[in-house]
Design an enzyme around this catalytic site. Structure first.
Site, PDB file in Angstrom:
ATOM      1  N   TYR A 156       0.843  -1.206   0.000  1.00 34.99           N
ATOM      2  CA  TYR A 156       0.000   0.000   0.000  1.00 34.99           C
ATOM      3  C   TYR A 156       0.875   1.251   0.000  1.00 34.99           C
ATOM      4  O   TYR A 156       0.666   2.183  -0.796  1.00 34.99           O
ATOM      5  CB  TYR A 156      -0.911  -0.044   1.230  1.00 34.99           C
ATOM      6  CG  TYR A 156      -1.922   1.073   1.334  1.00 34.99           C
ATOM      7  CD1 TYR A 156      -3.052   1.092   0.525  1.00 34.99           C
ATOM      8  CD2 TYR A 156      -1.765   2.101   2.268  1.00 34.99           C
ATOM      9  CE1 TYR A 156      -4.000   2.101   0.638  1.00 34.99           C
ATOM     10  CE2 TYR A 156      -2.703   3.107   2.391  1.00 34.99           C
ATOM     11  CZ  TYR A 156      -3.820   3.110   1.573  1.00 34.99           C
ATOM     12  OH  TYR A 156      -4.755   4.108   1.681  1.00 34.99           O
ATOM     13  N   LYS A 160       1.205   4.231  -2.866  1.00 34.38           N
ATOM     14  CA  LYS A 160       0.889   5.643  -2.617  1.00 34.38           C
ATOM     15  C   LYS A 160       2.131   6.529  -2.803  1.00 34.38           C
ATOM     16  O   LYS A 160       2.031   7.660  -3.283  1.00 34.38           O
ATOM     17  CB  LYS A 160       0.294   5.817  -1.221  1.00 34.38           C
ATOM     18  CG  LYS A 160      -1.033   5.077  -1.008  1.00 34.38           C
ATOM     19  CD  LYS A 160      -2.132   5.536  -1.973  1.00 34.38           C
ATOM     20  CE  LYS A 160      -3.478   4.910  -1.653  1.00 34.38           C
ATOM     21  NZ  LYS A 160      -4.561   5.386  -2.519  1.00 34.38           N
TER      22      LYS A 160
HETATM   23  C1  BGC Z   1      -5.427   3.831   5.254  1.00 31.04           C
HETATM   24  C2  BGC Z   1      -6.100   3.521   6.558  1.00 31.04           C
HETATM   25  C3  BGC Z   1      -5.319   4.145   7.724  1.00 31.04           C
HETATM   26  C4  BGC Z   1      -5.053   5.608   7.460  1.00 31.04           C
HETATM   27  C5  BGC Z   1      -4.207   6.265   8.556  1.00 31.04           C
HETATM   28  C6  BGC Z   1      -5.190   5.311   5.141  1.00 31.04           C
HETATM   29  O1  BGC Z   1      -4.528   5.559   3.953  1.00 31.04           O
HETATM   30  O2  BGC Z   1      -6.268   3.391   4.186  1.00 31.04           O
HETATM   31  O3  BGC Z   1      -6.180   2.120   6.736  1.00 31.04           O
HETATM   32  O4  BGC Z   1      -6.050   4.007   8.945  1.00 31.04           O
HETATM   33  O5  BGC Z   1      -4.397   5.745   6.235  1.00 31.04           O
HETATM   34  O6  BGC Z   1      -3.088   5.518   8.884  1.00 31.04           O
END
Ligand code: BGC
Length: 255
Positions: A156, A160
């Site tokens: 993830y 990003k």
């Molecule tokens: C994520 C969440 C997370 C948040 C803060 C977001 O980008 O999708 O799962 O709680 O960031 O950490």
């Protein structure tokens, strides 16, 4: 109304942040294409709400992790609405696992939706804008994790972080075409992506304690900033990330 006369395509718009953006854009006068992957009933709800606000709205199913599907989505949006002026790359997924356990299939899923989907949806919209000699807006829903580490979410964070650099690169490449591109970086927002966290009272309390504004964000908190970036008020803004996190990013407390 800040988006009157614009046609906006929002990916992943049947729920969560995407849905709030689609509804807010409609309230601001934009015609809306509600993309969804699964859940046609939820997408139909968003369409009904938008039409109730007096704008045109259509739901189009497409899994943005497939480049063919993304191209067909943009073609169909143009066919139905006549054109696309604003693209919101919102569709996103995350999977939880320690780095050493991440499966190739999870890596592919996260990178294919969050990065490849945004990359090729943007490319398809840029080709459409170039072909018709028009300017436009790209708004990516990124995350505070384009900047901040998030242990157990390596894929993830990689997706990003890449989205951040894609935006910077495209600000330079697309600027001469009059196309702006910016990221919104939400922190902890109440959405379906956070279901596990929202159902864990202890984790939720500890997270809230790390947020200076002392609450999780709402999807409307994010939609407001996306609306600004899609509007004429943001005409001179490109290559930027707008953090919407209640102060979470800069809060460090020594224990
Ligand atoms: C994520 C969440 C997370 C948040 C803060 C977001 O980008 O999708 O799962 O709680 O960031 O950490």
């Amino acid at each position: 109304m800040r988006l009157t006369g614009k046609v906006a395509l929002v990916t992943g718009a049947s729920q969560g942040i995407g849905r709030a953006i689609a509804e807010r854009f409609a309230r601001e006068g934009a015609d809306i294409v509600v993309n969804y992957r699964s859940g046609p009933a939820m997408a139909a709800d968003v369409v009904a709400i938008a039409r109730g606000l007096g704008v045109r709205a259509e739901a189009i199913q497409a899994d943005v992790s497939s480049v063919d599907a993304v191209r067909a989505l943009v073609d169909q949006a143009v066919a139905v609405m006549g054109r696309v002026d604003v693209l919101v790359n919102n569709a996103g997924v995350e999977t939880h696992a320690p780095f050493w356990d991440v499966a190739e299939s999870d890596y592919d899923k996260v990178l294919d939706v969050n990065l490849k989907g945004a990359f090729f949806a943007t490319q398809a919209v840029v080709r459409h804008l170039r072909a018709t000699g028009r300017t436009g807006r790209i708004v990516n829903i990124s995350s505070v994790h384009e900047e901040l580490p998030f242990p157990n979410f390596a894929a993830y964070c990689a997706s990003k972080g890449a989205l951040k650099m894609l935006t910077r690169n495209l600000a330079v490449e697309l600027g001469p075409l009059g196309i702006t591109i910016n990221n919104v970086a939400p922190g902890a927002i109440v959405t379906p992506i956070n279901t596990a966290l929202l159902n864990d009272a202890a984790k939720l309390r500890s997270l809230t304690e790390q947020i200076p504004l002392a609450r999780l964000g709402t999807t409307d908190d994010v939609a407001g900033v996306a609306t600004f970036l899609a509007s004429d008020e943001a005409a001179y803004v490109t290559g930027s990330t707008y953090v919407v996190d209640g102060g979470l990013t800069w809060y460090y407390q020594e224990q």
